[in-house]
Design an enzyme around this catalytic site. Sequence first.
Site, PDB file in Angstrom:
ATOM      1  N   HIS A  23      53.549  -4.354  15.621  1.00 22.14           N
ATOM      2  CA  HIS A  23      54.269  -4.677  14.390  1.00 22.14           C
ATOM      3  C   HIS A  23      55.770  -4.632  14.682  1.00 22.14           C
ATOM      4  O   HIS A  23      56.246  -3.684  15.331  1.00 22.14           O
ATOM      5  CB  HIS A  23      53.984  -3.638  13.296  1.00 22.14           C
ATOM      6  CG  HIS A  23      52.585  -3.632  12.773  1.00 22.14           C
ATOM      7  ND1 HIS A  23      52.226  -4.239  11.586  1.00 22.14           N
ATOM      8  CD2 HIS A  23      51.441  -3.083  13.255  1.00 22.14           C
ATOM      9  CE1 HIS A  23      50.929  -4.060  11.361  1.00 22.14           C
ATOM     10  NE2 HIS A  23      50.425  -3.358  12.367  1.00 22.14           N
TER      11      HIS A  23
ATOM     12  N   ASN B 136      49.292   0.567  15.804  1.00 19.49           N
ATOM     13  CA  ASN B 136      48.281   1.456  15.257  1.00 19.49           C
ATOM     14  C   ASN B 136      47.083   1.474  16.202  1.00 19.49           C
ATOM     15  O   ASN B 136      46.724   0.452  16.773  1.00 19.49           O
ATOM     16  CB  ASN B 136      47.846   0.984  13.873  1.00 19.49           C
ATOM     17  CG  ASN B 136      48.936   1.197  12.844  1.00 19.49           C
ATOM     18  OD1 ASN B 136      49.653   2.186  12.899  1.00 19.49           O
ATOM     19  ND2 ASN B 136      49.078   0.266  11.921  1.00 19.49           N
TER      20      ASN B 136
ATOM     21  N   GLN C  23      44.536   1.463  11.640  1.00 17.54           N
ATOM     22  CA  GLN C  23      44.306   0.165  12.296  1.00 17.54           C
ATOM     23  C   GLN C  23      43.173  -0.571  11.603  1.00 17.54           C
ATOM     24  O   GLN C  23      42.089  -0.027  11.407  1.00 17.54           O
ATOM     25  CB  GLN C  23      43.964   0.363  13.781  1.00 17.54           C
ATOM     26  CG  GLN C  23      43.741  -0.961  14.513  1.00 17.54           C
ATOM     27  CD  GLN C  23      43.481  -0.784  16.006  1.00 17.54           C
ATOM     28  OE1 GLN C  23      43.280   0.327  16.483  1.00 17.54           O
ATOM     29  NE2 GLN C  23      43.481  -1.878  16.746  1.00 17.54           N
TER      30      GLN C  23
ATOM     31  N   HIS D  61      48.060  -5.232  18.622  1.00 15.22           N
ATOM     32  CA  HIS D  61      49.205  -5.986  18.115  1.00 15.22           C
ATOM     33  C   HIS D  61      50.369  -5.038  17.885  1.00 15.22           C
ATOM     34  O   HIS D  61      50.177  -3.878  17.531  1.00 15.22           O
ATOM     35  CB  HIS D  61      48.854  -6.717  16.813  1.00 15.22           C
ATOM     36  CG  HIS D  61      48.208  -5.845  15.784  1.00 15.22           C
ATOM     37  ND1 HIS D  61      46.888  -5.465  15.854  1.00 15.22           N
ATOM     38  CD2 HIS D  61      48.705  -5.248  14.668  1.00 15.22           C
ATOM     39  CE1 HIS D  61      46.595  -4.677  14.829  1.00 15.22           C
ATOM     40  NE2 HIS D  61      47.694  -4.524  14.100  1.00 15.22           N
TER      41      HIS D  61
ATOM     42  N   ASP E 186      53.221 -11.201   9.377  1.00 14.06           N
ATOM     43  CA  ASP E 186      52.150 -10.449   8.729  1.00 14.06           C
ATOM     44  C   ASP E 186      51.882 -11.055   7.349  1.00 14.06           C
ATOM     45  O   ASP E 186      52.801 -11.389   6.609  1.00 14.06           O
ATOM     46  CB  ASP E 186      52.544  -8.968   8.599  1.00 14.06           C
ATOM     47  CG  ASP E 186      51.338  -8.085   8.340  1.00 14.06           C
ATOM     48  OD1 ASP E 186      50.978  -7.297   9.228  1.00 14.06           O
ATOM     49  OD2 ASP E 186      50.752  -8.197   7.238  1.00 14.06           O
ATOM     50  N   ILE E 187      50.610 -11.172   7.009  1.00 16.13           N
ATOM     51  CA  ILE E 187      50.229 -11.792   5.732  1.00 16.13           C
ATOM     52  C   ILE E 187      50.615 -10.915   4.540  1.00 16.13           C
ATOM     53  O   ILE E 187      50.768 -11.408   3.421  1.00 16.13           O
ATOM     54  CB  ILE E 187      48.706 -12.076   5.737  1.00 16.13           C
ATOM     55  CG1 ILE E 187      48.350 -13.196   4.770  1.00 16.13           C
ATOM     56  CG2 ILE E 187      47.889 -10.830   5.448  1.00 16.13           C
ATOM     57  CD1 ILE E 187      46.920 -13.701   4.927  1.00 16.13           C
TER      58      ILE E 187
HETATM   59  P1  5GP Z   1      46.891  -2.892  11.532  1.00 12.90           P
HETATM   60  O1  5GP Z   1      46.693  -2.177  10.234  1.00 12.90           O
HETATM   61  O2  5GP Z   1      45.570  -3.198  12.227  1.00 12.90           O
HETATM   62  O3  5GP Z   1      47.875  -2.238  12.460  1.00 12.90           O
HETATM   63  O4  5GP Z   1      47.578  -4.278  11.162  1.00 12.90           O
HETATM   64  C1  5GP Z   1      46.889  -5.438  10.864  1.00 12.90           C
HETATM   65  C2  5GP Z   1      47.847  -6.318  10.100  1.00 12.90           C
HETATM   66  O5  5GP Z   1      47.327  -7.637  10.066  1.00 12.90           O
HETATM   67  C3  5GP Z   1      48.041  -5.880   8.655  1.00 12.90           C
HETATM   68  O6  5GP Z   1      49.408  -5.520   8.451  1.00 12.90           O
HETATM   69  C4  5GP Z   1      47.609  -7.094   7.835  1.00 12.90           C
HETATM   70  O7  5GP Z   1      48.452  -7.330   6.726  1.00 12.90           O
HETATM   71  C5  5GP Z   1      47.683  -8.219   8.853  1.00 12.90           C
HETATM   72  N1  5GP Z   1      46.731  -9.297   8.616  1.00 12.90           N
HETATM   73  C6  5GP Z   1      45.420  -9.167   8.247  1.00 12.90           C
HETATM   74  N2  5GP Z   1      44.852 -10.381   8.141  1.00 12.90           N
HETATM   75  C7  5GP Z   1      45.808 -11.294   8.451  1.00 12.90           C
HETATM   76  C8  5GP Z   1      45.806 -12.721   8.497  1.00 12.90           C
HETATM   77  O8  5GP Z   1      44.806 -13.411   8.254  1.00 12.90           O
HETATM   78  N3  5GP Z   1      46.987 -13.319   8.852  1.00 12.90           N
HETATM   79  C9  5GP Z   1      48.122 -12.589   9.133  1.00 12.90           C
HETATM   80  N4  5GP Z   1      49.219 -13.284   9.462  1.00 12.90           N
HETATM   81  N5  5GP Z   1      48.138 -11.245   9.089  1.00 12.90           N
HETATM   82  C10 5GP Z   1      47.008 -10.595   8.756  1.00 12.90           C
END
Ligand code: 5GP
Length: 117
Positions: free
Chosen positions: A106, A91, A98, A104, A34-35
């Site tokens: 985590h 999420n 989300q 995805h 995760d970034i």
């Molecule tokens: P969500 O909130 O949709 O469950 O999680 C999306 C995740 O993707 C977040 O934790 C966010 O930090 C991560 N993310 C967003 N953009 C990028 C990216 O460009 N590269 C990586 N490796 N992770 C990302």
Amino acid sequence: MAQTQKECIFCRVLAGEIPGEILHRDDHCFVIRDIAPIAPVHLLVIPLQHYIHATDASPDMDVTLGHLMAVAREMAKREGIFESGYRMAVNQGPHSGQTVDHLHLHVVGGRALELEG
Ligand code: 5GP
Ligand code: ZN
């Protein structure tokens, strides 16, 4: 609003259009860090196919979800957090927070986690 597959961050990482080290890849999924990690280990296990939600109607969704969890287990071993434990989270939809509309899993560990809202 749902992102299209073309503008999807994870599809673009997979296509090599956005930088991101792919730690694992197989016929069904890939794994990146995760970034914005919330713990020392924070991985994303992502199906190759652009599903939006874990509830997407798809005959192979149950298999996909099982596979993501199996890969999470192997990655946890590789990252040294298998024994100490880790959280797996998906999420789904606005109230979950989300932000990327591509399913995805985590995988978070390396420190004691609170139950966060
Ligand atoms: P969500 O909130 O949709 O469950 O999680 C999306 C995740 O993707 C977040 O934790 C966010 O930090 C991560 N993310 C967003 N953009 C990028 C990216 O460009 N590269 C990586 N490796 N992770 C990302
Ligand atoms: Zn996608």
